[in-house]
Design a protein around this motif. Structure first.
Motif, short mmCIF file in Angstrom:
data_model
loop_
_atom_site.label_atom_id
_atom_site.label_comp_id
_atom_site.label_asym_id
_atom_site.label_seq_id
_atom_site.Cartn_x
_atom_site.Cartn_y
_atom_site.Cartn_z
N PHE A 104 0.81 -1.22 0.00
CA PHE A 104 0.00 0.00 0.00
C PHE A 104 0.84 1.27 0.00
N GLY A 105 2.10 1.16 0.43
CA GLY A 105 2.95 2.34 0.50
C GLY A 105 3.77 2.61 -0.74
N THR A 106 4.03 1.57 -1.55
CA THR A 106 4.87 1.74 -2.74
C THR A 106 4.30 2.76 -3.74
N PRO A 107 3.00 2.74 -4.06
CA PRO A 107 2.48 3.76 -4.99
C PRO A 107 2.75 5.19 -4.50
N ILE A 108 2.69 5.39 -3.18
CA ILE A 108 2.95 6.72 -2.63
C ILE A 108 4.42 7.07 -2.78
N VAL A 109 5.31 6.10 -2.54
CA VAL A 109 6.75 6.33 -2.69
C VAL A 109 7.07 6.70 -4.14
N ILE A 110 6.43 6.01 -5.08
CA ILE A 110 6.65 6.31 -6.51
C ILE A 110 6.24 7.75 -6.79
N GLY A 111 5.10 8.16 -6.24
CA GLY A 111 4.64 9.53 -6.44
C GLY A 111 5.58 10.55 -5.85
N LEU A 112 6.11 10.26 -4.67
CA LEU A 112 7.04 11.18 -4.02
C LEU A 112 8.32 11.36 -4.82
N LEU A 276 10.06 4.15 -18.54
CA LEU A 276 10.68 4.76 -17.36
C LEU A 276 9.82 4.59 -16.10
N LEU A 277 8.52 4.86 -16.21
CA LEU A 277 7.64 4.76 -15.04
C LEU A 277 7.54 3.32 -14.53
N PRO A 278 7.33 2.31 -15.40
CA PRO A 278 7.31 0.93 -14.89
C PRO A 278 8.62 0.52 -14.22
N ILE A 279 9.75 0.91 -14.83
CA ILE A 279 11.06 0.57 -14.24
C ILE A 279 11.24 1.30 -12.92
N HIS A 280 10.85 2.57 -12.90
CA HIS A 280 10.92 3.35 -11.65
C HIS A 280 10.09 2.69 -10.56
N SER A 281 8.93 2.20 -10.93
CA SER A 281 8.03 1.54 -9.95
C SER A 281 8.66 0.27 -9.39
N VAL A 282 9.28 -0.52 -10.27
CA VAL A 282 9.93 -1.76 -9.83
C VAL A 282 11.10 -1.45 -8.89
N VAL A 283 11.89 -0.43 -9.24
CA VAL A 283 13.03 -0.05 -8.40
C VAL A 283 12.54 0.38 -7.01
N CYS A 284 11.47 1.17 -6.96
CA CYS A 284 10.91 1.61 -5.68
C CYS A 284 10.37 0.43 -4.87
N LEU A 285 9.68 -0.48 -5.54
CA LEU A 285 9.11 -1.64 -4.87
C LEU A 285 10.21 -2.51 -4.26
N VAL A 286 11.28 -2.77 -5.01
CA VAL A 286 12.36 -3.62 -4.53
C VAL A 286 13.08 -2.98 -3.35
N THR A 287 13.41 -1.69 -3.46
CA THR A 287 14.12 -1.02 -2.37
C THR A 287 13.25 -0.92 -1.12
N PHE A 288 11.96 -0.66 -1.28
CA PHE A 288 11.05 -0.60 -0.14
C PHE A 288 10.94 -1.97 0.51
N GLY A 289 10.78 -3.01 -0.33
CA GLY A 289 10.63 -4.36 0.20
C GLY A 289 11.85 -4.85 0.95
N LEU A 290 13.05 -4.41 0.53
CA LEU A 290 14.28 -4.81 1.20
C LEU A 290 14.55 -3.94 2.44
N SER A 291 14.15 -2.68 2.38
CA SER A 291 14.46 -1.75 3.47
C SER A 291 13.60 -1.99 4.71
N LEU A 292 12.33 -2.33 4.51
CA LEU A 292 11.41 -2.44 5.64
C LEU A 292 11.86 -3.48 6.67
N PRO A 293 12.13 -4.74 6.29
CA PRO A 293 12.54 -5.71 7.31
C PRO A 293 13.86 -5.35 7.98
N VAL A 294 14.78 -4.74 7.22
CA VAL A 294 16.06 -4.34 7.81
C VAL A 294 15.86 -3.27 8.86
N ALA A 295 15.03 -2.27 8.55
CA ALA A 295 14.81 -1.15 9.47
C ALA A 295 14.12 -1.59 10.76
N ILE A 296 13.06 -2.37 10.65
CA ILE A 296 12.31 -2.75 11.86
C ILE A 296 13.01 -3.85 12.65
#
Length: 329
Positions: A104-112, A276-296
């Motif tokens: 639910f957060g990835t679309p917002i990250v892409i927008g930011l 560009l937008l699809p690739i940007h979305s995938v990059v954001c999704l992957v970094t978000f997915g990897l960052s969340l478990p590490v941070a918490i």
């Protein structure tokens, strides 16, 4: 049943992996944020795991029997921990679970992270981001003490206002930096979301959980019994959570701009701008997915603190040298 490293002996209410090490916490939280738990229906939840019984409050109780497989019990507890709040025993609304944070957060990250942001678009995306963060922080807070609705509203307004103000202020400063070339200005603007989001996240956690500082949170002894309510433990819980919210956006808002700046120079993408937008979305999704478990995983959810560091009344109420509290997520 013989215990193995891959599937240790099941213990009701105990984490499957060692919470004293970062790797153990990482494996634990990878389970907690598993998006597949979002699709476990109430029917499946009660039928798929016969060792889990659910009461009217959607709380889960485990019924152990000799025939039950250990792996099935761990899977049942994983689903419970991903869906049910540990303090209230209530089901957490799907978009605000940790397992729903990335989807639910990835679309917002892409927008930011979209380039050429206007003041209006910056306000909208920051509002959406901090609204989602506020609800996640509230839904995963320490809930041993009730939080009035007025406190939630005050925290929400303060968190969103701080985020929008910081982001817009940084963008205005960059626009007024006449010495910067348009290309340099655009690159810097791509990194604006990180300081804006990181600082706003601190405000968000503090404001959304401010009630814990004034009321305190329950601390537990070795047997899980409530010893008392501690404001000092609450302060530690909020500081630890706030720190994770600073670490979390670091790779999310730093790596994608760097990666996209490189990819955009590739001849293939220059001739296929629609990708560009699809690739940007995938990059954001992957970094978000990897960052969340590490941070918490930086701190255990059920943290411990020495009694000597807490209020005198806590020390008088128990013989334990260390007590436990729910830090929240």
């Amino acid at each position: 049943m013989a215990e193995s490293a891959a599937c240790p002996a099941f213990q009701l209410g105990r984490p499957r992996y060692d919470q004293g090490s970062f790797l153990g916490r990482l494996r634990h939280f990878v389970d907690i944020i598993d998006p597949s738990t979002l699709f476990v229906s109430e029917v499946k939840f009660s039928l798929k795991h016969p060792d889990v019984q659910r009461d009217d409050k959607l709380n889960c109780q485990f019924k152990l029997n000799c025939a039950a497989r250990t792996a099935s019990l761990w899977e049942a507890q994983k689903i419970k921990q991903a869906i049910i709040h540990p303090d209230t025993g209530e089901k957490i609304f799907m978009p605000f679970r940790m397992s729903g944070y990335v989807p639910f957060g990835t679309p917002i990250v892409i927008g930011l992270l979209l380039p050429n942001q206007t003041v209006v678009s910056t306000i909208i995306w920051q509002w959406l981001n901090q609204s989602h963060n506020a609800c996640v922080n509230y839904a995963n807070r320490n809930a041993t003490k009730p939080t009035p609705t007025s406190k939630f509203i005050q925290g929400y307004v303060g968190a969103v206002t701080s985020a929008v103000s910081i982001a817009v202020g940084l963008n205005v400063l960059i626009e007024k930096a006449n010495k910067l070339s348009p290309a340099t200005r655009m690159i810097i603007q791509r990194f604006v979301p990180f300081p804006a989001v990181a600082s706003a996240n601190i405000c968000n956690v503090g404001l959304m959980r401010h009630n814990e500082l004034s009321e305190g949170i329950d601390v537990l002894d070795n047997n899980g019994n409530v010893v008392g309510s501690s404001k000092i433990a609450a302060r530690h819980a909020i500081m630890e959570t706030a720190f994770t919210r600073v670490v979390l956006p670091m790779p999310i808002f730093v790596l994608p701009p760097i990666i996209m700046s490189y990819l955009e120079r590739l001849r293939f993408l220059q001739s296929n701008r629609k990708l560009l937008l699809p690739i940007h979305s995938v990059v954001c999704l992957v970094t978000f997915g990897l960052s969340l478990p590490v941070a918490i995983s930086l701190f255990p959810q059920m943290s411990q603190i020495e009694v000597s560091r807490l209020e005198p009344e806590i020390a008088m109420a128990t013989d334990c040298k260390v007590v436990t509290y729910n830090k929240g997520l």
